[in-house]
Design a protein around this motif. Structure first.
Motif, short mmCIF file in Angstrom:
data_model
loop_
_atom_site.label_atom_id
_atom_site.label_comp_id
_atom_site.label_asym_id
_atom_site.label_seq_id
_atom_site.Cartn_x
_atom_site.Cartn_y
_atom_site.Cartn_z
N PHE A 67 1.19 -0.95 0.09
CA PHE A 67 0.18 0.20 0.39
C PHE A 67 0.96 1.19 0.22
CE2 PHE A 67 -2.76 -2.97 2.56
CZ PHE A 67 -3.75 -3.45 1.51
N SER A 68 0.50 2.44 -1.06
CA SER A 68 1.25 3.47 -0.52
C SER A 68 0.14 4.51 -0.97
CB SER A 68 2.53 4.01 -1.81
OG SER A 68 3.16 4.60 -2.48
N PRO A 69 0.16 5.89 0.03
CA PRO A 69 1.74 5.56 1.48
C PRO A 69 0.84 4.79 2.13
CG PRO A 69 -0.34 7.51 1.51
CD PRO A 69 -0.84 6.49 -0.32
N ALA A 70 1.85 3.96 3.23
CA ALA A 70 1.48 3.37 4.30
C ALA A 70 0.15 3.61 5.40
CB ALA A 70 3.01 2.16 4.13
N LYS A 71 0.68 4.89 5.71
CA LYS A 71 0.47 5.49 6.30
C LYS A 71 -0.30 6.89 5.83
CE LYS A 71 3.25 4.49 9.98
NZ LYS A 71 4.08 4.58 11.21
N CYS A 126 -4.52 -6.19 3.64
CA CYS A 126 -5.42 -6.84 2.15
C CYS A 126 -6.22 -8.59 2.81
CB CYS A 126 -4.48 -7.13 0.99
SG CYS A 126 -4.95 -7.98 -0.01
N SER A 127 -7.41 -8.68 2.54
CA SER A 127 -7.89 -9.80 3.22
C SER A 127 -7.41 -11.08 2.54
CB SER A 127 -9.03 -9.17 3.50
OG SER A 127 -9.48 -9.41 2.18
N SER A 131 -0.40 -9.87 4.41
CA SER A 131 1.62 -9.49 4.61
C SER A 131 1.51 -8.19 4.76
CB SER A 131 2.66 -9.93 3.71
OG SER A 131 2.39 -10.09 2.56
N MET A 132 0.19 -8.16 3.28
CA MET A 132 -0.06 -6.37 3.10
C MET A 132 -0.93 -6.05 4.24
SD MET A 132 -1.09 -6.48 -0.84
CE MET A 132 -1.51 -4.85 -1.23
N HIS A 133 -0.37 -4.72 5.16
CA HIS A 133 -0.92 -3.87 5.78
C HIS A 133 -0.27 -2.66 5.30
CE1 HIS A 133 3.09 -3.89 8.12
NE2 HIS A 133 3.05 -5.20 7.88
#
Length: 139
Positions: A67-71, A126-127, A131-133
């Motif tokens: 994900f971008s941005p992660a925050k 990501c359900s 590993s994606m958060h």
């Protein structure tokens, strides 16, 4: 001379075009016009005003299983657009509770969701690929 306003305008145009091409099945609710936000991943010498015309749209891009941005920080109830540039289907799903969930977003497609009305930090994953958060901060 800064290219920031040009980049923001180009990014906004891409988001609007991507949202226009999505089927209604990919969005859990009727799409609304994106509003301003501040992303923490792209520092700028001149920070945009959250209510000004050059403010960036609330957007999460999925690429290379990240994900971008992660925050991302948004306003309560703000519409967030998620664009999937990956070769696999992904979701943006609140880690706990049911604060938000895009449902499956196929490769090359996008979806939107409303940020929670409650102020706070909301972890998401990501359900399909645990590993994606990331973290959506509502403030």
């Amino acid at each position: 001379m800064s290219r920031f306003p040009t980049r923001v305008a180009l990014s906004a145009a891409v988001v609007l075009l991507a949202a226009a091409g999505c089927s209604s099945a990919a969005t859990p609710s009727a799409p609304a016009a994106p509003t301003a936000t501040t992303a923490h991943s792209a520092p700028s010498s001149k920070a945009p005003s959250p209510s000004g015309p050059t403010a960036a749209a609330a957007r999460i891009t999925i690429d290379n299983f990240a994900f971008s941005p992660a925050k991302l920080t948004v306003h309560p109830g703000e519409t967030v657009t998620v664009v999937n540039h990956d070769s696999a289907t992904h979701t943006v799903t609140a880690s706990t509770g049911s604060a938000f969930d895009t449902g499956p977003i196929n490769p090359g497609k996008s979806a939107t969701f409303k940020a929670p009305a409650t102020v706070g930090a909301f972890a998401y994953v990501c359900s399909i690929h645990a590993s994606m958060h990331g973290t959506l901060t509502v403030g």
